[in-house]
Design a protein around this motif. Structure first.
Motif, PDB file in Angstrom:
ATOM      1  N   LEU A   1       0.955  -1.210   0.011  1.00  0.00           N
ATOM      2  CA  LEU A   1      -0.032   0.010   0.031  1.00  0.00           C
ATOM      3  C   LEU A   1       0.959   1.355   0.028  1.00  0.00           C
ATOM      4  O   LEU A   1       0.264   2.303  -0.466  1.00  0.00           O
ATOM      5  CB  LEU A   1      -0.824   0.178   1.181  1.00  0.00           C
ATOM      6  CG  LEU A   1      -1.919  -1.213   1.168  1.00  0.00           C
ATOM      7  CD1 LEU A   1      -2.693  -1.493   2.430  1.00  0.00           C
ATOM      8  CD2 LEU A   1      -2.950  -0.568  -0.008  1.00  0.00           C
ATOM      9  N   SER A   2       2.011   1.152   0.385  1.00  0.00           N
ATOM     10  CA  SER A   2       2.955   2.370   0.511  1.00  0.00           C
ATOM     11  C   SER A   2       3.717   2.462  -0.769  1.00  0.00           C
ATOM     12  O   SER A   2       4.294   3.468  -1.133  1.00  0.00           O
ATOM     13  CB  SER A   2       4.189   2.184   1.614  1.00  0.00           C
ATOM     14  OG  SER A   2       3.174   2.219   2.732  1.00  0.00           O
ATOM     15  N   HIS A   3       3.844   1.380  -1.632  1.00  0.00           N
ATOM     16  CA  HIS A   3       4.551   1.541  -2.809  1.00  0.00           C
ATOM     17  C   HIS A   3       3.989   2.429  -3.863  1.00  0.00           C
ATOM     18  O   HIS A   3       2.823   2.110  -4.264  1.00  0.00           O
ATOM     19  CB  HIS A   3       5.159  -0.049  -3.418  1.00  0.00           C
ATOM     20  CG  HIS A   3       6.112   0.060  -4.154  1.00  0.00           C
ATOM     21  ND1 HIS A   3       6.132   0.202  -5.433  1.00  0.00           N
ATOM     22  CD2 HIS A   3       7.380  -0.682  -3.903  1.00  0.00           C
ATOM     23  CE1 HIS A   3       7.306   0.205  -5.973  1.00  0.00           C
ATOM     24  NE2 HIS A   3       7.933  -0.624  -5.146  1.00  0.00           N
ATOM     25  N   PRO A   4       4.812   3.189  -4.500  1.00  0.00           N
ATOM     26  CA  PRO A   4       4.124   4.126  -5.538  1.00  0.00           C
ATOM     27  C   PRO A   4       3.959   3.362  -6.849  1.00  0.00           C
ATOM     28  O   PRO A   4       2.831   3.983  -7.640  1.00  0.00           O
ATOM     29  CB  PRO A   4       5.331   5.084  -5.851  1.00  0.00           C
ATOM     30  CG  PRO A   4       6.591   4.380  -5.412  1.00  0.00           C
ATOM     31  CD  PRO A   4       6.077   3.677  -4.372  1.00  0.00           C
ATOM     32  N   ASP A   5       4.399   2.084  -7.290  1.00  0.00           N
ATOM     33  CA  ASP A   5       4.195   1.280  -8.519  1.00  0.00           C
ATOM     34  C   ASP A   5       2.981   0.532  -8.387  1.00  0.00           C
ATOM     35  O   ASP A   5       2.593  -0.341  -9.333  1.00  0.00           O
ATOM     36  CB  ASP A   5       5.291   0.529  -8.831  1.00  0.00           C
ATOM     37  CG  ASP A   5       6.518   1.482  -9.121  1.00  0.00           C
ATOM     38  OD1 ASP A   5       6.103   2.733  -9.642  1.00  0.00           O
ATOM     39  OD2 ASP A   5       7.519   0.890  -9.200  1.00  0.00           O
ATOM     40  N   TYR A   6       2.242   0.414  -6.947  1.00  0.00           N
ATOM     41  CA  TYR A   6       1.098  -0.650  -6.781  1.00  0.00           C
ATOM     42  C   TYR A   6       0.023   0.252  -6.428  1.00  0.00           C
ATOM     43  O   TYR A   6       0.141   1.507  -5.930  1.00  0.00           O
ATOM     44  CB  TYR A   6       1.445  -1.468  -5.776  1.00  0.00           C
ATOM     45  CG  TYR A   6       2.551  -2.609  -6.177  1.00  0.00           C
ATOM     46  CD1 TYR A   6       2.363  -3.838  -6.728  1.00  0.00           C
ATOM     47  CD2 TYR A   6       3.845  -2.010  -6.029  1.00  0.00           C
ATOM     48  CE1 TYR A   6       3.163  -4.771  -7.242  1.00  0.00           C
ATOM     49  CE2 TYR A   6       4.885  -3.042  -6.626  1.00  0.00           C
ATOM     50  CZ  TYR A   6       4.536  -4.342  -7.300  1.00  0.00           C
ATOM     51  OH  TYR A   6       5.388  -5.142  -7.517  1.00  0.00           O
ATOM     52  N   ALA A   7      -1.291  -0.292  -6.569  1.00  0.00           N
ATOM     53  CA  ALA A   7      -2.263   0.414  -6.153  1.00  0.00           C
ATOM     54  C   ALA A   7      -3.421  -0.770  -5.792  1.00  0.00           C
ATOM     55  O   ALA A   7      -3.445  -1.864  -6.357  1.00  0.00           O
ATOM     56  CB  ALA A   7      -3.109   1.336  -7.232  1.00  0.00           C
ATOM     57  N   VAL A   8      -4.233  -0.381  -4.637  1.00  0.00           N
ATOM     58  CA  VAL A   8      -5.364  -1.598  -4.122  1.00  0.00           C
ATOM     59  C   VAL A   8      -6.250  -0.504  -3.952  1.00  0.00           C
ATOM     60  O   VAL A   8      -6.362   0.715  -3.442  1.00  0.00           O
ATOM     61  CB  VAL A   8      -4.703  -1.823  -2.956  1.00  0.00           C
ATOM     62  CG1 VAL A   8      -5.864  -2.889  -2.163  1.00  0.00           C
ATOM     63  CG2 VAL A   8      -3.336  -2.597  -3.035  1.00  0.00           C
TER      64      VAL A   8
END
Length: 173
Positions: A53-60
């Motif tokens: 959830l903190s990673h800029p390349d991922y989205a949830v």
């Protein structure tokens, strides 16, 4: 009332519980208890969800009904083991709803939300993995232009599931 919202690091506890519940509801009957528990402890741990959830390349995204999370979708860079995966390709990582919310149209809305985000900078190749015996999900994804291009083994403890790799080519802008 239903809403879809992008989750943030503060949602890690909710996502951990929801991801565990939906995986168990969908696939829990397939695995020996210890294999299932080991998988859940590693894959859906709260700390791991916070990292994602903190990673800029991922989205949830969370699907909420009256403020209670009942589904989720996750997307990011493609990590599937296929020789045609290129840098910049996107992947639908997860799409789950609790059993009571399935077949109500909200899975489609979650998927469309994730696909829109994956293509926010323009068309690109999109990928996903789906269990080889999940025929309903395969038909669902086919309606969105995904087709089978490979297989791989998905480990859950000592069990190795046959997964299909599905791909959707870039669509015209």
């Amino acid at each position: 009332m239903y809403t879809i919202r992008r989750a943030g690091p503060e949602d890690a506890p909710t996502l951990s519980v929801l991801a565990t519940r939906t995986f168990v509801e969908t696939f829990g009957h397939l695995y020996p208890a210890q294999d299932l528990q080991d998988f859940l402890d590693e894959a859906y741990a709260e700390d791991r969800q916070r990292v994602i959830l903190s990673h800029p390349d991922y989205a949830v995204w969370l699907l909420e009904r009256d403020g209670v999370a009942v589904g989720h979708a996750a997307a990011g860079p493609c990590g599937l083991p296929h020789p045609d995966v290129q840098p910049g390709d996107g992947e639908l990582k997860r799409l789950y709803l609790i059993k009571e919310q399935q077949s109500c149209g909200w899975g489609s809305r979650l998927l469309e939300t994730a696909l829109t985000w994956l293509e926010r900078n323009g068309p690109r190749t999109l990928w996903l993995g789906v269990w080889s015996e999940n025929f309903g999900a395969q038909r669902f994804y086919a309606r969105y232009g995904f087709s089978k291009v490979g297989t791989y083994e998905f480990p859950v403890g000592q069990v190795r599931d046959l997964e299909f790799i599905l791909r959707r080519p870039p669509r015209a802008a």
